[in-house]
Enzyme design. Structure first.
Site, PDB file in Angstrom:
ATOM      1  N   HIS A   1     -19.117   8.283 -19.067  1.00 29.40           N
ATOM      2  CA  HIS A   1     -18.691   6.953 -18.610  1.00 29.40           C
ATOM      3  C   HIS A   1     -19.906   6.082 -18.307  1.00 29.40           C
ATOM      4  O   HIS A   1     -19.947   4.894 -18.645  1.00 29.40           O
ATOM      5  CB  HIS A   1     -17.842   7.076 -17.339  1.00 29.40           C
ATOM      6  CG  HIS A   1     -16.497   7.692 -17.549  1.00 29.40           C
ATOM      7  ND1 HIS A   1     -15.598   7.241 -18.483  1.00 29.40           N
ATOM      8  CD2 HIS A   1     -15.888   8.740 -16.914  1.00 29.40           C
ATOM      9  CE1 HIS A   1     -14.492   7.968 -18.425  1.00 29.40           C
ATOM     10  NE2 HIS A   1     -14.654   8.892 -17.481  1.00 29.40           N
TER      11      HIS A   1
ATOM     12  N   PRO B   1       2.455   4.986   1.086  1.00 28.35           N
ATOM     13  CA  PRO B   1       2.925   5.469   2.387  1.00 28.35           C
ATOM     14  C   PRO B   1       1.793   6.127   3.178  1.00 28.35           C
ATOM     15  O   PRO B   1       0.920   6.783   2.608  1.00 28.35           O
ATOM     16  CB  PRO B   1       4.006   6.504   2.001  1.00 28.35           C
ATOM     17  CG  PRO B   1       4.428   6.128   0.620  1.00 28.35           C
ATOM     18  CD  PRO B   1       3.210   5.570  -0.041  1.00 28.35           C
TER      19      PRO B   1
ATOM     20  N   GLY C   1       0.821  -1.205   0.000  1.00 30.24           N
ATOM     21  CA  GLY C   1       0.000   0.000   0.000  1.00 30.24           C
ATOM     22  C   GLY C   1       0.851   1.249   0.000  1.00 30.24           C
ATOM     23  O   GLY C   1       2.056   1.199   0.268  1.00 30.24           O
TER      24      GLY C   1
ATOM     25  N   GLU D   1     -18.767  12.366 -16.143  1.00 28.78           N
ATOM     26  CA  GLU D   1     -19.131  11.087 -15.527  1.00 28.78           C
ATOM     27  C   GLU D   1     -20.372  10.481 -16.184  1.00 28.78           C
ATOM     28  O   GLU D   1     -20.525   9.250 -16.212  1.00 28.78           O
ATOM     29  CB  GLU D   1     -19.364  11.273 -14.024  1.00 28.78           C
ATOM     30  CG  GLU D   1     -18.150  11.773 -13.249  1.00 28.78           C
ATOM     31  CD  GLU D   1     -16.900  10.945 -13.473  1.00 28.78           C
ATOM     32  OE1 GLU D   1     -17.019   9.729 -13.753  1.00 28.78           O
ATOM     33  OE2 GLU D   1     -15.799  11.508 -13.393  1.00 28.78           O
TER      34      GLU D   1
ATOM     35  N   LYS E   1       0.830   0.651   7.715  1.00 33.22           N
ATOM     36  CA  LYS E   1       1.287  -0.745   7.679  1.00 33.22           C
ATOM     37  C   LYS E   1       2.020  -1.114   8.967  1.00 33.22           C
ATOM     38  O   LYS E   1       1.844  -2.216   9.496  1.00 33.22           O
ATOM     39  CB  LYS E   1       2.179  -0.954   6.443  1.00 33.22           C
ATOM     40  CG  LYS E   1       1.415  -0.770   5.131  1.00 33.22           C
ATOM     41  CD  LYS E   1       2.266  -1.073   3.922  1.00 33.22           C
ATOM     42  CE  LYS E   1       3.308  -0.025   3.646  1.00 33.22           C
ATOM     43  NZ  LYS E   1       2.733   1.274   3.231  1.00 33.22           N
ATOM     44  N   THR E   2       2.847  -0.206   9.468  1.00 28.59           N
ATOM     45  CA  THR E   2       3.551  -0.475  10.722  1.00 28.59           C
ATOM     46  C   THR E   2       2.575  -0.502  11.891  1.00 28.59           C
ATOM     47  O   THR E   2       2.681  -1.349  12.790  1.00 28.59           O
ATOM     48  CB  THR E   2       4.635   0.596  10.958  1.00 28.59           C
ATOM     49  OG1 THR E   2       5.523   0.624   9.845  1.00 28.59           O
ATOM     50  CG2 THR E   2       5.424   0.297  12.225  1.00 28.59           C
TER      51      THR E   2
END
Length: 641
Positions: free
Chosen positions: A453, A240, A238, A450, A244-245
């Site tokens: 799309h 920064p 993922g 949008e 994660k830590t």
């Protein structure tokens, strides 16, 4: 680099000089004034720049410095390999004698390891060095016991307090009093336990995996299941700041086990290859001894991929990866140790690390969604607010990571603390980026984009339509963020032939196609759509064999695909032809539904969202107005022509 000799007037500089001279004795020739290049590893807790004056005096033992042929450089953890080698060549490479001081967590390139004559450790300042510095610089006599006591306090406090003319007893008394005062202030922080994973927000599948692991570890500990039934490894991928830590800490807290952490940077800071491998083995051994435990390896991509190593450091790096694989295999067979690796660059990890039986579980931690963001913010604000109190801040926190939200909470508490009152919603708002409202013509432009799309995706049935949404405001610090999106659920397993990818490109380009129909030209907001469509068109030609040739290319990264287009003009032309054709197809589809395009855009401008049910209602409305729809279509066709 040195212009004039600076006397050692500070006790700290003299103490560092003593430790440096002691380290240099590891190379007798250099210590006696001989030629050579020496790499000195600064002890943990110090910065290389602190040793500048000490290194100067170690290189210049006398006053004759004008004719000296000496070099000196610093090496910290922010320097890239190319810059390190270039600076070494200019500052030290052509000198008779040079000293390089490296930070404890700096990665030392193989070229530097080859260039230096010795790699030596500088010991931390001990009682002996402190006593010598105090005696020589401050004219102060310090006993061994007093020096040891001084070194128990923060170094920055010690050097400020140590001044010539002061009584040592008074210095020690004042430092002890300050430590007691700060200890009382910090006590509430120290008592705060790490939250468990069940209390955390924003981790999605990673949280589910962690909670299951906690249950499995408990079942294993009571003998309900064998160790073979427990997952033993995970890679968290993922950007920064997503935490994660923090996840690793929360996972250990949830499982009720010890967290052991390590990284290649930490291990390399211990010295040469043998020291690096020794430090690595020590970390794994510590985890085994603490079992059950979570072994967290940060920046696991720093090991690299053996197939991509440069020739100058290939042997060194290959040995490091091989040793790491041996340790993983060891942990695989050792009960009670679960490995968690973290990376920002999954593609840089050696495939052998990810193979079955090693770290074969890969979960991507994405940026938190709106609900998770307000929950994370509420958690950092502690008991001040519930998540429901912060619902109105979803837009203001858009694109913010867990780390960004923690910073905002600290800022809100600081504002309240300065005002000497509890935190308010206004304080939280003030700590977040300023929001710019999306309104007027800009809102219509986004809605129209949008809508393109939405309609092309539905016409081509490219996935299951979920809905479309545009936002009301955007952060002033992130004006490049998306103002809206059309959402389609794509099947995990499908037959993807050339037509599938052509449809995908048409949907991607439908936003700028709608802009061109309505405005006569499209704006730069569709650049990300163009990039995605160009990538798919290139992969069709160069990798999937769906173009002019069946030739396969291993290129997959955007930079590699860009080089293919640059050096193969025929490929670039075919990619352009595909993009142009699908762009025209998207325009044609939208021209057929010109009235509906305006209706969907108007709905998004007014409501801000569109559901599949509402889209069908608008279609039905169009069907009841055949004459008006036909007239609108003719006018639109004439205008486009």
């Amino acid at each position: 680099m040195f212009k004039k000799r600076t006397p050692l007037k500070r006790a700290k500089d003299f103490a560092l000089y003593v430790t440096m001279k002691r380290a240099l004795k590891g190379n007798a020739k250099f210590a006696l004034g001989g030629a050579g290049h020496i790499l000195l590893l600064a002890p943990e807790g110090t910065m290389p720049g602190e040793y500048s004056t000490a290194a100067f005096h170690a290189l210049h033992p006398d006053e004759d410095i004008l004719n000296a042929d000496y070099g000196y450089m610093l090496l910290d953890d922010t320097m890239r390999e190319g810059k390190i080698l270039t600076e070494f060549e200019s500052e030290c490479g052509n000198k008779d004698r040079s000293i390089i001081v490296a930070a404890v967590n700096a990665v030392i390139p193989g070229g530097i390891r080859l260039a230096v004559d010795s790699i030596l450790d500088i010991e931390p300042i001990g009682p002996r060095a402190l006593r010598i510095a105090a005696r020589v610089v401050l004219k102060m006599r310090v006993t061994e016991t007093e020096a040891a006591q001084l070194l128990t306090y923060p170094k920055e406090h010690m050097w400020i307090a140590l001044r010539s003319g002061r009584k040592l007893d008074d210095i020690l008394r004042r430092m002890a009093a300050l430590q007691r005062e700060e200890s009382r202030a910090d006590h509430p922080k120290a008592s705060q336990a790490t939250p468990s994973l069940s209390e955390m927000h924003g981790y999605g599948k990673a949280k589910d995996w962690g909670l299951q692991l906690a249950r499995d570890l408990y079942d294993w500990s009571v003998g309900t299941i064998p160790w073979d039934d427990v997952d033993k490894g995970l890679i968290l991928s993922g950007p920064p700041g997503v935490g994660k830590t923090v996840f690793a800490k929360a996972l250990a807290a949830e499982c009720g086990v010890e967290l052991v952490a390590g990284s290649l940077g930490q291990w390399q800071a211990t010295g040469h290859l043998g020291d690096t491998l020794k430090a690595m083995r020590a970390t794994f051994a510590k985890a085994k001894k603490a079992a059950p435990a979570i072994l967290f390896i940060d920046e696991i991509d720093s090991f690299g991929d053996r197939s991509k190593f440069a020739p100058d450091n290939k042997d060194y790096s290959t040995q490091v990866v091989n040793a790491f694989l041996e340790q993983i295999d060891g942990v695989e067979g050792r009960e009670g140790v679960v490995m968690v690796g973290a990376t920002n660059n999954l593609e840089n990890i050696d495939p052998a690390i990810l193979r079955s039986g090693r770290l074969d579980q890969i979960i991507e931690v994405e940026m938190p969604n709106g609900a998770d963001r307000v929950a994370i913010l509420a958690a950092h604000l502690k008991s001040e607010f519930a998540a429901s109190d912060l619902e109105g801040l979803k837009a203001a926190t858009q694109e913010m990571s867990g780390a960004d939200l923690a910073k905002a909470a600290r800022e809100a508490r600081r504002i309240a603390r300065l005002a000497k009152r509890p935190v308010t919603i206004e304080d939280v708002n003030a700590s977040l980026p300023t929001m710019v409202k999306i309104e007027g013509e800009m809102r219509r432009y986004i809605a129209l984009h949008e809508s393109g799309h939405t309609l092309v995706g539905n016409r081509l049935r490219h996935g299951i339509y979920i809905g479309t949404q545009i936002i009301d405001a955007i952060s002033a610090q992130n004006t490049s963020a998306r103002g809206g999106a059309a959402y389609f659920d794509m099947p995990l397993i499908a037959r993807r032939d050339r037509q599938y990818y052509c449809d995908q490109i048409a949907v991607m380009l439908a936003g700028i196609a709608a802009e061109e129909i309505a405005y006569g030209a499209f704006a730069d907001g569709g650049a990300s759509d163009l990039a995605a469509a160009t990538r798919v068109a290139t992969l069709m030609e160069a990798r999937y064999g769906m173009g002019a040739t069946l030739t396969y290319s291993a290129a997959a990264e955007d930079a590699e695909l860009e080089r293919l287009r640059q050096f193969d003009r025929n490929l670039a032309e075919r990619v352009h032809h595909t993009l142009q054709g699908e762009f025209e197809r998207a325009k044609a589809i939208l021209m057929e539904q010109r009235w509906l395009l305006d209706e969907v855009a108007a709905e998004l401008v007014t409501v801000g969202s569109l559901t599949p049910t509402r889209l069908q209602e608008l279609r039905s409305k169009e069907a009841t107005l055949p004459v008006r729809s036909s007239v609108r279509g003719k006018r639109a066709s004439a205008k486009a022509g």
